[in-house]
Structure formats: C-alpha cells, structure tokens
Write a protein that holds these residues in place. Structure first.
Motif, PDB file in Angstrom:
ATOM      1  N   GLY A  90     -10.220   5.730   7.510  1.00  0.00           N
ATOM      2  CA  GLY A  90     -11.474   5.701   6.687  1.00  0.00           C
ATOM      3  C   GLY A  90     -11.066   5.439   5.316  1.00  0.00           C
ATOM      4  O   GLY A  90     -10.260   4.401   4.976  1.00  0.00           O
ATOM      5  N   GLU A  91     -11.524   5.890   4.210  1.00  0.00           N
ATOM      6  CA  GLU A  91     -11.694   5.425   2.846  1.00  0.00           C
ATOM      7  C   GLU A  91     -10.130   5.702   2.295  1.00  0.00           C
ATOM      8  O   GLU A  91      -9.544   6.399   2.595  1.00  0.00           O
ATOM      9  CB  GLU A  91     -12.688   6.385   1.919  1.00  0.00           C
ATOM     10  CG  GLU A  91     -14.221   6.003   2.349  1.00  0.00           C
ATOM     11  CD  GLU A  91     -14.213   4.514   2.243  1.00  0.00           C
ATOM     12  OE1 GLU A  91     -14.829   3.962   3.229  1.00  0.00           O
ATOM     13  OE2 GLU A  91     -13.778   3.727   1.205  1.00  0.00           O
ATOM     14  N   PHE A  92      -9.720   4.669   1.635  1.00  0.00           N
ATOM     15  CA  PHE A  92      -8.508   4.653   0.913  1.00  0.00           C
ATOM     16  C   PHE A  92      -8.383   4.227  -0.263  1.00  0.00           C
ATOM     17  O   PHE A  92      -9.076   3.239  -0.645  1.00  0.00           O
ATOM     18  CB  PHE A  92      -7.503   3.821   1.985  1.00  0.00           C
ATOM     19  CG  PHE A  92      -6.083   3.994   1.794  1.00  0.00           C
ATOM     20  CD1 PHE A  92      -5.189   3.158   0.698  1.00  0.00           C
ATOM     21  CD2 PHE A  92      -5.498   5.024   2.268  1.00  0.00           C
ATOM     22  CE1 PHE A  92      -3.885   3.521   0.540  1.00  0.00           C
ATOM     23  CE2 PHE A  92      -4.046   5.249   1.914  1.00  0.00           C
ATOM     24  CZ  PHE A  92      -3.138   4.500   1.112  1.00  0.00           C
ATOM     25  N   PRO A  93      -7.930   5.131  -1.660  1.00  0.00           N
ATOM     26  CA  PRO A  93      -7.924   4.775  -2.704  1.00  0.00           C
ATOM     27  C   PRO A  93      -7.633   3.489  -3.137  1.00  0.00           C
ATOM     28  O   PRO A  93      -6.368   3.006  -2.900  1.00  0.00           O
ATOM     29  CB  PRO A  93      -7.415   5.856  -3.519  1.00  0.00           C
ATOM     30  CG  PRO A  93      -6.468   6.445  -2.352  1.00  0.00           C
ATOM     31  CD  PRO A  93      -6.917   6.188  -1.022  1.00  0.00           C
ATOM     32  N   ASP A  94      -8.471   2.750  -3.534  1.00  0.00           N
ATOM     33  CA  ASP A  94      -7.903   1.329  -4.229  1.00  0.00           C
ATOM     34  C   ASP A  94      -6.953   1.223  -5.191  1.00  0.00           C
ATOM     35  O   ASP A  94      -5.890   0.385  -5.434  1.00  0.00           O
ATOM     36  CB  ASP A  94      -9.232   0.635  -4.795  1.00  0.00           C
ATOM     37  CG  ASP A  94      -8.984  -0.977  -4.755  1.00  0.00           C
ATOM     38  OD1 ASP A  94      -9.323  -1.423  -5.500  1.00  0.00           O
ATOM     39  OD2 ASP A  94      -8.781  -1.432  -3.353  1.00  0.00           O
ATOM     40  N   THR A  95      -6.814   2.474  -5.942  1.00  0.00           N
ATOM     41  CA  THR A  95      -5.485   2.574  -6.823  1.00  0.00           C
ATOM     42  C   THR A  95      -4.249   2.631  -6.165  1.00  0.00           C
ATOM     43  O   THR A  95      -3.188   2.346  -6.830  1.00  0.00           O
ATOM     44  CB  THR A  95      -5.670   3.798  -7.685  1.00  0.00           C
ATOM     45  OG1 THR A  95      -5.949   5.075  -6.835  1.00  0.00           O
ATOM     46  CG2 THR A  95      -6.834   3.707  -8.660  1.00  0.00           C
ATOM     47  N   ASN A  96      -3.862   2.818  -4.847  1.00  0.00           N
ATOM     48  CA  ASN A  96      -2.976   3.013  -4.371  1.00  0.00           C
ATOM     49  C   ASN A  96      -2.505   1.499  -3.650  1.00  0.00           C
ATOM     50  O   ASN A  96      -1.586   1.487  -2.936  1.00  0.00           O
ATOM     51  CB  ASN A  96      -3.034   4.039  -3.012  1.00  0.00           C
ATOM     52  CG  ASN A  96      -2.966   5.357  -3.565  1.00  0.00           C
ATOM     53  OD1 ASN A  96      -3.362   5.887  -4.719  1.00  0.00           O
ATOM     54  ND2 ASN A  96      -2.648   6.241  -2.798  1.00  0.00           N
ATOM     55  N   VAL A 115       0.829  -0.814  -0.042  1.00  0.00           N
ATOM     56  CA  VAL A 115       0.109   0.049   0.011  1.00  0.00           C
ATOM     57  C   VAL A 115       0.737   1.121   0.062  1.00  0.00           C
ATOM     58  O   VAL A 115       1.830   1.237   0.830  1.00  0.00           O
ATOM     59  CB  VAL A 115      -0.929  -0.167   1.379  1.00  0.00           C
ATOM     60  CG1 VAL A 115      -1.780   1.131   1.136  1.00  0.00           C
ATOM     61  CG2 VAL A 115      -1.726  -1.189   1.383  1.00  0.00           C
ATOM     62  N   ALA A 116       0.565   2.314  -0.863  1.00  0.00           N
ATOM     63  CA  ALA A 116       1.502   3.273  -1.071  1.00  0.00           C
ATOM     64  C   ALA A 116       0.761   4.654  -1.049  1.00  0.00           C
ATOM     65  O   ALA A 116      -0.515   4.938  -0.906  1.00  0.00           O
ATOM     66  CB  ALA A 116       2.001   3.530  -2.511  1.00  0.00           C
ATOM     67  N   HIS A 117       1.269   5.783  -0.834  1.00  0.00           N
ATOM     68  CA  HIS A 117       0.765   6.853  -0.654  1.00  0.00           C
ATOM     69  C   HIS A 117       0.657   7.666  -2.252  1.00  0.00           C
ATOM     70  O   HIS A 117       0.291   8.737  -2.442  1.00  0.00           O
ATOM     71  CB  HIS A 117       1.841   8.032   0.012  1.00  0.00           C
ATOM     72  CG  HIS A 117       1.600   7.547   1.577  1.00  0.00           C
ATOM     73  ND1 HIS A 117       0.591   7.714   2.217  1.00  0.00           N
ATOM     74  CD2 HIS A 117       2.692   7.300   2.359  1.00  0.00           C
ATOM     75  CE1 HIS A 117       0.925   7.490   3.628  1.00  0.00           C
ATOM     76  NE2 HIS A 117       2.209   6.985   3.520  1.00  0.00           N
ATOM     77  N   PHE A 118       0.703   6.641  -3.208  1.00  0.00           N
ATOM     78  CA  PHE A 118       0.569   7.052  -4.483  1.00  0.00           C
ATOM     79  C   PHE A 118      -0.142   6.153  -5.224  1.00  0.00           C
ATOM     80  O   PHE A 118       0.132   4.961  -4.963  1.00  0.00           O
ATOM     81  CB  PHE A 118       1.754   7.558  -5.071  1.00  0.00           C
ATOM     82  CG  PHE A 118       2.998   6.754  -4.760  1.00  0.00           C
ATOM     83  CD1 PHE A 118       4.040   6.902  -3.732  1.00  0.00           C
ATOM     84  CD2 PHE A 118       3.069   5.288  -5.619  1.00  0.00           C
ATOM     85  CE1 PHE A 118       4.882   6.019  -3.407  1.00  0.00           C
ATOM     86  CE2 PHE A 118       4.212   4.674  -5.119  1.00  0.00           C
ATOM     87  CZ  PHE A 118       5.043   5.152  -4.066  1.00  0.00           C
ATOM     88  N   PRO A 119      -0.514   6.153  -6.503  1.00  0.00           N
ATOM     89  CA  PRO A 119      -1.179   5.166  -7.111  1.00  0.00           C
ATOM     90  C   PRO A 119       0.093   4.166  -7.801  1.00  0.00           C
ATOM     91  O   PRO A 119       0.982   4.604  -8.046  1.00  0.00           O
ATOM     92  CB  PRO A 119      -1.805   5.845  -8.567  1.00  0.00           C
ATOM     93  CG  PRO A 119      -2.073   7.361  -8.004  1.00  0.00           C
ATOM     94  CD  PRO A 119      -0.814   7.647  -7.104  1.00  0.00           C
ATOM     95  N   VAL A 120      -0.383   3.006  -7.617  1.00  0.00           N
ATOM     96  CA  VAL A 120       0.715   1.948  -7.843  1.00  0.00           C
ATOM     97  C   VAL A 120       0.052   0.835  -9.093  1.00  0.00           C
ATOM     98  O   VAL A 120       0.446  -0.638  -8.761  1.00  0.00           O
ATOM     99  CB  VAL A 120       0.921   1.173  -6.674  1.00  0.00           C
ATOM    100  CG1 VAL A 120       1.908   2.078  -5.861  1.00  0.00           C
ATOM    101  CG2 VAL A 120      -0.236   0.532  -5.929  1.00  0.00           C
TER     102      VAL A 120
END
Lengths: 325, 623
Positions: free
Chosen positions: A189-195, A115-120
């Motif tokens: 809370g919500e965390f982007p799935d793209t990350n 899990v990253a702080h940017f899209p992966v």
C-alpha cells in the motif's frame, strides 16, 4: 503422370520454404528481464506484424527470472542478435572490451530509486547499510554514489522481487520506478515518499533501456538492424497510441510464459515506461541517442568510481549518435 | 394514533433486530474466520514443524549426499501436503561448489522424482526463498509462484535455514505446498450468497487465486486501488498491515462487512459478507412482521369501525332526521333508541323539538296567512284611499300626497264650483287604517259641506261634528280649508290647528299666514270655528303642507323646519313663473310641488319618512 505431379508439389513446397528463408530474416531478441509490459512495444511489433512487414522473423527470448545471466551475456555468447539492456550496462560492457553497439536508445530518463526503511533525504543515510541490488546489474548509479560518497554500502545481490526489502533482510533496496516501486505499492500500500531516493532528481538522470547488437553483426547486417529498429519504434509508437490493446497483448504473452502479475500493475508499469521514453528537453518520445558531451562526462565519473575500467570513444558504442553527430 | 404507535413500534423492532442480527452475524463471521484460519494454520504448522525438524536432523548429515536425497524424497513421500522439497547448499559448503542442491518432487502422475538444481540458469543463491532465510536465519514463506520445471503448478515454499551450532547457515531446506489445496478450502467458504474469503501472502498476493476467480497474479492492494473506493483501500491497507479486526465498506449501493486476521506466518485471511445477504432473512422477517401488523391494523380498523358505526348510527340517523325536519318534513320519523342512555335522552329532545317546531311552523303559517290577507286588504285600502284623492288638477293647483305606511292620515281635496276654488289640507293624528278612515270621513265631509253656502268656519264646524261623531278613538284632524274667488282673489280660510299657509306674493317675501287659533277637528263637536279673509294679488302663490314636510328629518334627527321651508319658498318664489300655463295644464304648480319634494328628499338623505307628506300649491294666477 503421378510421379511428375509429386515432383511438382515437392518443388513447390521447397520454393515456399526457400522463399520464407530468403525473404524472412530470422533474428533473436533478448529483453533484459522476464515478460512484462516494460517490453510491450516488442510484443506489439511482433503481434501486429511490424517485424514481418520489415521481412524479419523475430523470436523474443526471455531470460528466466532464476537465471543469473543477463541479456548482454547472451549477446556475447551469440545466443541473441539483439539484446535489451541499460545504457550504463552497455557502457560498462564496452569498457570491458565487449564489442557491442547501441542501435536504439528507447529510454530517455532514469527510473532508478533506492528505497529505504527510513527517510533518505541525504545519501549519508546509506552509510554502512545493507542495500539490495540486482545480480544482473542495473545498479551502476548507486555504485558510483557508493564510491564517490564513500558510503561503504554492503551490497546484497538478488535476482528479482521486493521480498528482501519487505522482510527487512536489507535496509534499503534498489528499485525501478516502473517495476519494483509499483510492486511495493501493490503489496504494502502507501509508502512514504521521503523514503525514496530518486536518482533522476539528484542530477543522475541517465537514460536506461536501449537495444544493443554485436559490433560485427552490426557491420555485416546494417540493413537488418535498421529494419529491426524501425519496426521496434513502430511497435512502441503503436503501444503509446493503443495502450489497452498493448496491455491485452502483453498480458496474453505473460500468461503463456507463466509470469504471474496483474493488469493494474502492468498498466502502471507501461504508463511509467512510456513516460521514461519522453525526452525531457523536447518533450517527445524521439529516442534520441545519449548526447556525446554527457556520455563523456558520465564515462569519466564511471571510471573514477571504478565502475568501469577505461574510457572509450563515444562513436564506438553510440552508432546512432555517431551518424547524427 | 394507534397506527402511529404500531408503526413506531415496528420501526423500533426492525432497527433493534437488525442491530442484533448484524452483531450476531459479525460474531459468526469472525468465528468462521477463526475456524478456517485454524485449519490453514494447522496445515502450515504441520509443514513448518516437519520441515524445521528435518532441517534440524539434516544439520548432522549435510555432508552425506545420500542422506540428503533420502530426506527430501521421504519428506515428499510421507506428506500429503507437499509437492516438493529441496536442500540447497550455501556456496562453498558442499565441497566448494557454487551450487549444490537435492530436489525431490511429485510429477504429474504422482511419482516422486529427483533433480539437482543449481546453475547459471537456476542461480538459487539470489532467489528469495534461499536468500531471505539465509540472511535472516529464520524460516520464510515465499510469495506464491509458478513452479515451472517442477510440479508445474502454483505453489508457496516454506524455507528453513539449516544452521550449525554457531548459527552459520549451511543450507536451506524447503517444502513446497501446492496452493490449489488451500485455495480450494478458502474458496469453498460462503456463509452467505455473495460472501467470499481471501487468503493473501505476506506481500498481499492472493493465495486462493485460480483461473475462475481471476485473482492469479493479483494483489489485495491492486484490487483496492482498482476499486477507487477510499473505504476499500483503507480496509485493505489494514489487512496488509497485519491488523486484526473488522471494517465496513460501501461500494456503490452495496454495503459489506469485512473481518480479517493475520496468520502466524504473515499471511492474512479475510472474510467479506454483504449486508444485504446478512439481512436477507431479517428483511424477510421484517416484511412478514410488517404484513402481520398491517393485517392486524386492518382487522382492528374494521372492528373499531363497526363499533363506532354502531354507536354513531343513531346520531347519524338523528342528524338525517334533523335535516329532513329542517327541510320542512315535520312528520319525519325519528330513529328508535333502545338503549337507556344519553342517546335516548337526545332522541326524546329531538322529538320534543320536532313537535314544538311543527306547532310553531303551523302558527307561523296561520299568522303569515293572516298578515298576507291584511296586507292585501291594506293594499286595497291604499288603492281606495289614493283613488279618493282628487287628481283632476286645475291649471292653478297641484297637490301631492305620500302616506308613510300603506294607508295614511293626510288628506287634501279641492273642488271648483261657481268660479270658486275650494281647498283643504289635513292631517289626521295617528297613522295607518284608523287615520285613513278618519281622513276619508273628513274629506267626505269637506266635499259635502263645501259649496253649500256656508262660511268656511261653518264648513269646518260641520266637518268637526261629523268627525267627532265617528271619533270613538279620540283622534283629531288638523286641517286648513278655504275658498278663493277666482275673479276677485278674495280668499276665506279657516285653520283648525294646522300648519300655516305660506303666502308667496308676486313681489315681496313669502310669509306664514297667521290665523285665528281654532281647535283641531274632532275634539269638541260643539266648537265654533272662525274663518278669516285675505285678498290675493294676482300672481300670489299659496303653499299648503302638512307637518310631514316641516318635520321631515335626517338620520341625525335634524328637522327640515319652517326656516328651510320659508327659505325654499323665497328661492322658488323668485324663479317659478306666476302665470298659469297657457295650454291649461298645471305643470307650473306641479313644478313647485316637485321642487319642494326634491328639496326635502335631498335634505333627509334617503332617510325613510316618519309621517305622511302632503303638499298643495295654488296660484292665483295672473291673467
């Protein structure tokens, strides 16, 4: 008369104790982490008397969260008869010469994520990044990715938790879908799935949780091992059918061990763990051993990546698979 | 209308006051939040400052174990807030050791103890409280955790890196705060009955958790997701995102206000108040206001009712009096009006109306009584008149008379004397009683003078004299009279201005019998009447009538007329037998009379007759 009576009572007590020791085989089981619903099946087997039914007196001994030792270390040191660990951990240990065998493959799928702080979407995104990993292990797939893709990842070891990630001490962090990822959602809370880079979706769907025993112990105590495996399976099957009850048992166990958590997270963890136990092909929790062909393929990759030193025979580790195959 | 205004005003006041209360309560909640956050910030800051200061000092004494021990010991000893403190060295810094730390803590009895932590079982190198300040080179507040083996309670650790002049982290100094103290403070805040305050960590774990509130191990987002309420989830998301503000959420029927703000160390403080509590006193006030308004409305209603009743009582009494008068009680006493206003004028008008009505009714009664008497007398007169008519019809004769009013002016008469049939049909000019009296005189005179051997002309002359003598009103009588020898059929007749006889011979067409023009009876008492003669064939029918037949009219004023009369005679003459009834009744001639009557009634289509009707049918029958 009183003297005879006294002797009789003494003999009776001795017989009871003896019978206990003769008929109840004491074994120690060490799960790979602190008490949580990832190990609910074991707690249930213990609480519901499934181990006792098999004549086993099981002690579940958790490694402290602050300890840098892992369960296989305790197995090697003889401090445990059964150890819960990931399949790849077992493969690496066996490759390094640790004589252990896989007697039960509970997990059938990979839970590992990065899990990253940017899209992966692309692993190249990890190039040169600081990525947190568990000090105790469980990070082999990412190590392989690092080596194969030449990402030059700066690994940051930690014991547990998501603090390094949420405080931005690392750029990304390895997490399991049943633990840290849920903890992350419960925290921020919500965390982007793209990350989220899920290894299972990237062709690296390697099963995880399994039970290992020392090879010698296995050879000399096959019956005990079979009993433990049987009762453990029963514990997990009961857990699947009675999840609320299993959660109650787990929460009580956690409270007694001063492990801080909440029921929502433990429920979500249990649901995910049970999902990971379902075989993708049969769609059943049939605890199938890792197939030989895949093992060979995986071993080759692991050696190539330098994650483990050498290859070894499938049958050396996978006793369950050897029997069937 | 007044009630409506009251209600609208009440609603406006309620809404306005509610809004004001909510605004004030929101400000009050924010103020409470600020006060409590300031208290917590003070405690946190005190720990941060003292620990940071300690870390600064220790930079110069890290290589002195005794100083390190002393530092952590006195740190714990001098602070009421701390339960433990530690200096943990980075690997290799302390004489190449992997782990070295000095740890001072208060045991359960409050005594300060020392420990050396750091081993495979306690590898602090990979713990967040060490790693994060080490990697970030910044102070760090840990998530709440249970300090087993130390003070054995839930604590949070403030960790501060000890760095050299090149900003290399050499060690980490920590201070442990028991969460019980902060939790108690936060949990003591209840500005309203159901309100509560929460303090969560950087990662959303409840710092004010205890066994009684069930928040141990819980996180704010976990609780939010458990609620399955989108508004709550959104509100909590804002809190964990470190926002400052307020939100309103509705869970079931309970609406709540949440105010929140972050503390400088990443913790988040929030205060939740339920609107029902905020509005409780306002609601009470509103209820009181509503009750007061209702009471006021009631009092006003009673007063207005009394005034209206006082003003309208005279009208009500007048109305009742009017009803009583309408029922015929003309002696009804009207209410007294003492005020000199329109009511008095109305009352006077009523009194005048009552008096006039009384007189009118009295006159009406008299008139009605007189009319009834007159009607009675008229009925008697009619009965007498109708009684005077001959009804003992011989077989060859039938007659019918119907006055237009109670009494009429038509007449018919007949008598048989010495095998001679004497007949007369007449019509007095005018109607009513005078005509009826004239009719009676005429009939009496006919009956008297017929059969005395006079000619019909002489008979008519004597009738004329008799009528003329009594004719003070100038009326006259058209009359036709005659006599028929029942053996020979010779008819002598005299027509005094009357409709001609219709002769219906046994064979041939019926015709009007021409006659010499004699004056109507009663005009000139000395007029000499001439009679004529006609010999009737056996089977000849004579139809004698008054103008009530020929002048019978429809509603459209169309007259029956002589032509229709003749046409009827032609039609009827062909079908009605010309022989007398063998059993001696006059039913054949009655049939003729009835037929003509029926024909005329059909023609007029129900229209009321405007004149007396008389029909006589005579058959000189065949033997």
């Amino acid at each position: 008369m009183n003297c005879n009576l006294f002797k009789f009572v003494l003999l009776l007590i001795a017989a009871m104790v003896l019978s206990q020791s003769v008929w109840s085989q004491k074994v120690v089981f060490v799960p790979q982490f602190t008490a949580q619903s990832q190990f609910a099946g074991y707690y249930v087997a213990l609480q519901k008397g499934f181990y006792k039914d098999e004549g086993l007196d099981v002690e579940i001994r958790h490694i402290g969260a602050s300890s840098s030792q892992n369960s296989i270390d305790l197995l090697v040191e003889g401090k445990a008869h059964f150890a819960g660990a990931q399949l790849m951990q077992g493969i690496v240990a066996r490759s390094k010469g640790v004589k252990l065998v896989n007697v039960l493959q509970l997990s059938q799928r990979s839970s590992l994520c990065c899990v990253a702080h940017f899209p992966v979407g692309d692993p190249e995104k990890f190039k040169g990044k600081k990525i947190g990993r568990w000090h105790k292990g469980f990070s082999e797939p990412c190590l392989i990715l690092d080596k194969v893709a030449n990402l030059g990842i700066q690994w940051v070891d930690y014991n547990s938790g998501i603090g390094l990630f949420t405080h931005h001490a690392v750029d990304a962090s390895l997490m399991t879908s049943f633990s840290e990822l849920i903890a992350l959602r419960m925290s921020v809370g919500e965390f982007p799935d793209t990350n989220i880079y899920r290894f299972a979706d990237k062709g690296f769907d390697v099963p995880e949780d399994a039970i290992f025993v020392d090879e010698t112990y296995y050879k000399n105590n096959k019956a005990v091992v079979d009993k433990f495996v049987r009762a453990t399976k029963r514990g997990w099957e009961y857990t699947r059918q009675h999840q609320d009850e299993a959660l109650d048992i787990t929460m009580a166990y956690m409270k007694a061990n001063h492990v801080v958590s909440n029921r929502t997270m433990q429920r979500m963890m249990l649901e995910e763990v049970l999902r990971l136990q379902v075989n993708k092909e049969t769609n059943k929790p049939d605890y199938k051993p890792y197939p030989k062909e895949r093992f060979k393929n995986l071993s080759g990759i692991m050696v190539s990546a330098g994650v483990m030193p050498r290859l070894f025979d499938y049958e050396d580790l996978m006793v369950g698979g050897a029997r069937k195959q | 209308m007044v009630s409506l205004i009251f209600i609208v005003a009440l609603i406006f006041v309620a809404i306005s006051s509610s809004k004001i209360i909510i605004d004030e309560s929101t400000k009050s909640a924010q103020l409470t939040l600020d006060v409590v956050s300031a208290e917590i910030e003070k405690d946190i800051t005190e720990v941060e400052i003292s620990t940071s200061a300690g870390a600064q000092i220790m930079m110069a004494y890290l290589n002195n174990d005794m100083v390190c021990d002393f530092m952590v010991q006195s740190f714990v000893n001098k602070s009421d807030l701390l339960t433990a403190s530690m200096i943990a060295f980075v690997e290799g810094v302390h004489r190449g050791d992997t782990w070295y730390s000095t740890y001072a803590y208060r045991d359960s009895l409050g005594a300060i103890k020392m420990k050396k932590l750091g081993s495979e079982d306690y590898d602090y190198r990979y713990m967040e409280w060490f790693q994060i300040p080490y990697m970030l080179k910044q102070p760090y507040w840990s998530e709440p955790y249970y300090d087993e083996g130390g003070c054995n309670q839930y604590i949070a650790t403030f960790a501060c890196p000890i760095m050299d002049k090149d900003s290399n982290v050499l060690a980490v100094m920590t201070a442990d705060i028991p969460l019980l103290h902060i939790a108690s403070r936060v949990n003591s805040i209840h500005p309203y009955e159901h309100s509560y305050m929460n303090l969560v960590s950087y990662n959303g774990s409840y710092i004010n958790a205890n066994d009684s509130n069930g928040l141990v191990g819980q996180t704010l987002m976990a609780m939010a997701y458990e609620s399955q309420n989108e508004a709550i989830i959104e509100s909590c998301q804002r809190i964990v995102n470190g926002e400052s503000g307020l939100s309103k959420v509705l869970q079931g029927s309970v609406a709540s206000l949440s105010v929140f703000k972050p503390l400088h160390n990443g913790w988040k403080l929030s205060l939740v108040c339920e609107y029902r509590d905020i509005m409780a006193r306002t609601t009470q006030m509103h209820i009181m206001l509503a009750l007061v308004c209702l009471f006021g409305l009631l009092v006003m209603f009673i007063i207005c009712y009394s005034i209206v009743r006082r003003l309208t009582r005279p009208i009500t009494e007048l109305s009742e009096a009017a009803i009583s008068i309408a029922k015929g009680n003309f002696a009804t006493i009207l209410p007294e009006i003492r005020t000199e206003d329109e009511m008095l004028r109305l009352r006077d008008s009523f009194a005048f109306m009552q008096t006039s009505l009384g007189h009118y009714i009295s006159e009406l009664k008299s008139t009605t009584a007189a009319n009834e008497r007159m009607e009675g007398e008229l009925n008697v007169a009619r009965n007498i008149q109708m009684g005077m008519l001959a009804t003992n019809f011989p077989p060859q004769l039938s007659a019918f008379l119907q006055p237009a009013k109670e009494v009429g002016g038509d007449l018919y008469d007949f008598l048989i004397k010495d095998n001679t049939l004497y007949f007369a049909v007449g019509d007095v000019s005018g109607k009513g009683v005078p005509a009826a009296l004239m009719m009676a005189i005429t009939r009496s005179a006919f009956r008297f003078f017929s059969g005395l051997g006079f000619t019909m002309g002489q008979v008519m002359g004597r009738i004329n004299k008799a009528v003329a003598e009594a004719n003070e009103t100038g009326m006259f009588v058209t009359c036709i009279s005659g006599r028929i020898d029942l053996e020979t059929g010779v008819m002598k007749y005299c027509n005094a201005g009357h409709n001609p006889i219709i002769v219906m011979p046994p064979s041939g067409e019926p015709y009007f019998l021409k006659a010499k023009p004699n004056l109507a009876i009663g005009l000139f008492d000395s007029f000499v009447y001439e009679d004529e003669e006609l010999t009737l064939e056996p089977g000849t029918r004579l139809l004698i009538y008054t103008n009530g037949i020929s002048e019978a009219e429809t509603r459209a004023k169309e007259l029956f007329g002589d032509d229709r009369l003749l046409a009827w005679a032609k039609e009827k003459g062909a079908v009605v037998p010309r022989q007398l009834d063998p059993d001696g009744s006059n039913k054949v001639e009655r049939q003729v009379v009835d037929s003509l009557l029926e024909t005329v009634r059909k023609f007029v289509e129900g229209n009321e007759p405007n004149d007396d009707i008389t029909i006589m049918s005579i058959l000189f029958g065949q033997k």
